[in-house]
Design a protein around this motif. Sequence first.
Motif, PDB file in Angstrom:
ATOM      1  N   HIS A   1     -35.745  45.240  -2.696  1.00  8.09           N
ATOM      2  CA  HIS A   1     -35.010  44.018  -2.098  1.00  8.09           C
ATOM      3  C   HIS A   1     -33.459  43.988  -3.213  1.00  8.09           C
TER       4      HIS A   1
ATOM      5  N   ARG B   1     -31.722  40.433   0.506  1.00  9.50           N
ATOM      6  CA  ARG B   1     -31.792  41.419   1.527  1.00  9.50           C
ATOM      7  C   ARG B   1     -33.038  42.341   1.251  1.00  9.50           C
TER       8      ARG B   1
ATOM      9  N   VAL C   1     -33.879  43.226   6.384  1.00  9.62           N
ATOM     10  CA  VAL C   1     -34.167  41.725   6.778  1.00  9.62           C
ATOM     11  C   VAL C   1     -33.451  40.448   5.648  1.00  9.62           C
ATOM     12  N   ASP C   2     -32.473  39.842   5.989  1.00  7.62           N
ATOM     13  CA  ASP C   2     -31.677  38.971   4.972  1.00  7.62           C
ATOM     14  C   ASP C   2     -32.469  37.507   5.167  1.00  7.62           C
ATOM     15  N   ARG C   3     -32.651  36.924   3.876  1.00  7.97           N
ATOM     16  CA  ARG C   3     -33.077  35.564   3.894  1.00  7.97           C
ATOM     17  C   ARG C   3     -32.440  34.676   2.949  1.00  7.97           C
TER      18      ARG C   3
ATOM     19  N   ASN D   1     -31.426  32.632  -0.274  1.00  8.88           N
ATOM     20  CA  ASN D   1     -32.180  32.678  -1.414  1.00  8.88           C
ATOM     21  C   ASN D   1     -32.162  31.145  -1.976  1.00  8.88           C
TER      22      ASN D   1
ATOM     23  N   ASP E   1     -38.406  32.269  -3.677  1.00  8.88           N
ATOM     24  CA  ASP E   1     -38.342  32.978  -2.242  1.00  8.88           C
ATOM     25  C   ASP E   1     -38.356  34.391  -2.485  1.00  8.88           C
TER      26      ASP E   1
END
Length: 59
Positions: A9, A17, A29-31, A33, A38
């Motif tokens: 990550h 990412r 994969v983007d998430r 924060n 998380d």
Amino acid sequence: VLPAVIRQHQLLGNIIRYQVDAGGATLQVDRLNRHAADLLPAGAPVRLRFDRDNLREVR
């Protein structure tokens, strides 16, 4: 739903990412924060859910 494994990550400000191995492919994969909980560690199993018709390869 596609089983996957987190490989690494990157923290990019308010985005995490992830590089994941899923179904014989490597995906990024983007998430968002939102807080420390998380962040998933390398090796963590995850399940991805998405509409395959909306996927595009980025070069």
